[in-house]
Enzyme design. Structure first.
Site, short mmCIF file in Angstrom:
data_model
loop_
_atom_site.label_atom_id
_atom_site.label_comp_id
_atom_site.label_asym_id
_atom_site.label_seq_id
_atom_site.Cartn_x
_atom_site.Cartn_y
_atom_site.Cartn_z
CG HIS A 246 -3.34 3.31 0.97
ND1 HIS A 246 -3.72 2.82 -0.25
CD2 HIS A 246 -3.48 2.28 1.86
CE1 HIS A 246 -4.08 1.55 -0.11
NE2 HIS A 246 -3.96 1.21 1.15
CG ASN B 203 -6.93 -0.95 -0.31
OD1 ASN B 203 -6.00 -0.74 -1.10
ND2 ASN B 203 -6.73 -1.12 0.99
CB CYS C 265 -0.94 0.01 1.21
SG CYS C 265 -2.02 -1.42 1.19
N1 ACO Z 1 -19.47 -9.56 4.96
C1 ACO Z 1 -20.18 -9.91 6.04
N2 ACO Z 1 -19.63 -10.27 7.20
C2 ACO Z 1 -18.30 -10.29 7.27
C3 ACO Z 1 -17.48 -9.94 6.19
C4 ACO Z 1 -18.13 -9.57 4.99
N3 ACO Z 1 -17.43 -9.20 3.89
N4 ACO Z 1 -16.19 -10.05 6.54
C5 ACO Z 1 -16.17 -10.44 7.82
N5 ACO Z 1 -17.44 -10.59 8.26
C6 ACO Z 1 -17.89 -11.02 9.57
C7 ACO Z 1 -16.91 -11.94 10.26
O1 ACO Z 1 -17.11 -13.26 9.87
C8 ACO Z 1 -17.26 -11.72 11.71
O2 ACO Z 1 -18.40 -12.45 12.02
P1 ACO Z 1 -18.57 -13.14 13.47
O3 ACO Z 1 -18.58 -11.99 14.43
O4 ACO Z 1 -19.87 -13.84 13.35
O5 ACO Z 1 -17.39 -14.03 13.64
C9 ACO Z 1 -17.65 -10.24 11.76
O6 ACO Z 1 -17.99 -9.87 10.42
C10 ACO Z 1 -16.53 -9.36 12.27
O7 ACO Z 1 -15.32 -9.76 11.63
P2 ACO Z 1 -14.00 -8.97 11.78
O8 ACO Z 1 -12.94 -9.55 10.90
O9 ACO Z 1 -13.70 -8.81 13.25
O10 ACO Z 1 -14.48 -7.65 11.12
P3 ACO Z 1 -14.18 -6.18 11.55
O11 ACO Z 1 -15.34 -5.65 12.28
O12 ACO Z 1 -12.83 -6.03 12.14
O13 ACO Z 1 -14.15 -5.51 10.11
C11 ACO Z 1 -12.47 -4.86 8.57
C12 ACO Z 1 -13.26 -6.01 9.14
C13 ACO Z 1 -13.43 -3.97 7.76
C14 ACO Z 1 -11.43 -5.42 7.61
C15 ACO Z 1 -11.84 -4.08 9.71
O14 ACO Z 1 -11.09 -4.92 10.53
C16 ACO Z 1 -10.99 -2.98 9.25
O15 ACO Z 1 -11.46 -1.94 8.86
N6 ACO Z 1 -9.66 -3.21 9.32
C17 ACO Z 1 -8.69 -2.30 8.79
C18 ACO Z 1 -7.92 -3.03 7.78
C19 ACO Z 1 -8.12 -2.50 6.43
O16 ACO Z 1 -8.85 -1.59 6.15
N7 ACO Z 1 -7.39 -3.07 5.54
C20 ACO Z 1 -7.41 -2.61 4.22
C21 ACO Z 1 -6.32 -3.25 3.47
S1 ACO Z 1 -4.79 -3.02 4.19
C22 ACO Z 1 -4.33 -1.49 3.86
O17 ACO Z 1 -4.63 -0.94 2.85
C23 ACO Z 1 -3.53 -0.82 4.86
#
Ligand code: ACO
Length: 349
Positions: free
Chosen positions: A276, A306, A114
């Site tokens: 980014h 992204n 990234c």
């Molecule tokens: N659709 C529906 N449900 C989903 C999805 C989806 N696409 N993905 C995960 N879930 C579910 C999981 O299974 C989990 O369910 P459970 O509670 O029944 O087990 C629940 O949602 C929560 O899962 P988490 O992985 O804990 O999701 P979180 O709330 O953390 O959100 C996310 C995920 C959006 C990736 C978040 O962690 C985030 O914003 N992280 C930052 C990382 C990021 O943005 N990375 C981008 C790429 S890296 C970069 O560019 C730097």
């Protein structure tokens, strides 16, 4: 003092628009979940067979070169940032050199995910400042759609990413008050495995764990890729989303402040921050932490997802095309990603 300036900028986004609802045919997810967590409404996917990371990079490069008022023959160095190259090796830089029929110039590939584009810009900036090169092409391009797990198993990662490319031509600035003021690069490999694609690779952890009590018994020449890696989805990227979020919201503001302080400036002086496009929630958190107004931060993740190394040049290009960046205005580019690596560049346009 010689500074470098962006003399031309271009972008390429594939035609195919994939909405959140379109993803429902592959996995159990919802438009509401994706928008609430990431801000993304839709992304673009490259043509499955006709478009590659290099071909998209070429399209963006053509636009940047034309806008710089030069030709591909004038380019004297290529820097290509991507995590989704056409080949494991050689890199995309030489493929672009061939496709654009450039001279036998140097071509460097950057693997900083990234923050790849900001790292690439920083390297190009040094070559311009030292007078080594006069027209450097810097490209960020990704074809993520080719290598993600689109089943429910991989939904936490696959809904986030999109395809596209951006490029700039960097030249020496004729005015020493304009151009790239400074760049700032950082890394912390402690959490390298938190956001990573482990295979194929030479780490051999998979073989240690799965096949042989004594690792030295593993068959030489057959360890790079295995049927088990395919069966167990170990050829897809892995991300611990919450851990990435926590680190990103600390390092993004830090590296932006570093760029501003280094030049005796503050967030109030900033005309536009181009972060980014990792996740809209991260960008909003950064905006709030730095006390920036909505019009000081440019986001387009809603439409493109992204695009990793391509996200900063695509957003910069789009903002410039919309007339949001004018001469003498202060622009900060900032990125954070896998590695972890993070970086910023401060520019007086
Ligand atoms: N659709 C529906 N449900 C989903 C999805 C989806 N696409 N993905 C995960 N879930 C579910 C999981 O299974 C989990 O369910 P459970 O509670 O029944 O087990 C629940 O949602 C929560 O899962 P988490 O992985 O804990 O999701 P979180 O709330 O953390 O959100 C996310 C995920 C959006 C990736 C978040 O962690 C985030 O914003 N992280 C930052 C990382 C990021 O943005 N990375 C981008 C790429 S890296 C970069 O560019 C730097």
């Amino acid at each position: 003092m010689i500074r470098s300036r962006i003399a031309g900028i271009g972008k390429y986004l594939p035609e195919q628009v994939v909405t959140n609802n379109d993803l429902l045919q592959y996995m159990d997810t919802s438009d509401e979940w994706i928008q609430e967590r990431t801000g993304i409404k839709e992304r673009r996917f490259a043509h499955r067979t006709k478009e590659t990371t290099t071909t998209m990079g070429v399209e963006a490069a053509r636009m940047a070169i034309e806008r710089a008022g030069i030709t591909a023959q004038d380019i004297d160095f290529i820097i290509f940032a991507t995590l989704s190259p056409d080949y494991y090796f050689p890199g995309c830089g030489v493929l672009l050199q061939r496709a654009m029929q450039m001279k036998e110039i140097g071509a460097l590939d950057i693997r900083n995910q990234c923050s790849g584009f900001v790292y690439a810009l920083s390297v190009a900036d040094q070559f311009i400042r030292t007078g080594t090169y006069k027209n450097i092409l810097v490209v960020g391009s990704e074809k993520h759609s080719f290598g993600l797990d689109f089943s429910t198993r991989g939904r936490n990662v696959s809904v986030i990413f999109g395809d596209g490319a951006g490029a700039v031509v960097l030249q020496p600035s004729t005015n020493e008050n304009t151009g790239i003021l400074s760049t700032h690069l950082h890394s912390d490999g402690e959490s390298a495995e938190i956001l990573a694609m482990y295979n194929p690779g030479t780490h051999a952890n998979h073989w240690k764990e799965e096949r042989y009590a004594d690792f030295d018994e593993a068959p030489i020449g057959q360890m790079f890729m295995s049927q088990q890696m395919i069966d167990k989805a170990q050829l897809f990227p892995y991300m611990d989303g919450p851990a990435v979020f926590k680190k990103a919201v600390v390092k993004f503001p830090e590296v932006i402040m570093e760029a501003l302080s280094n030049n005796g400036l503050s967030p109030a002086d900033l005309h536009l921050l181009i972060p980014h496009q990792a996740n809209l929630r991260i960008a909003q958190f950064v905006q709030q932490k730095l006390g920036l107004r909505d019009d000081q931060v440019y986001n387009n993740i809603q439409h493109y997802g992204n695009t990793t190394a391509a996200s900063v040049p695509i957003a910069l290009c789009e903002a410039w095309e919309k007339g949001l960046i004018k001469e003498q205005q202060l622009v900060c580019l900032a990125a954070f990603g896998s590695g972890f690596t993070w970086a910023s560049a401060l520019l007086r346009w």
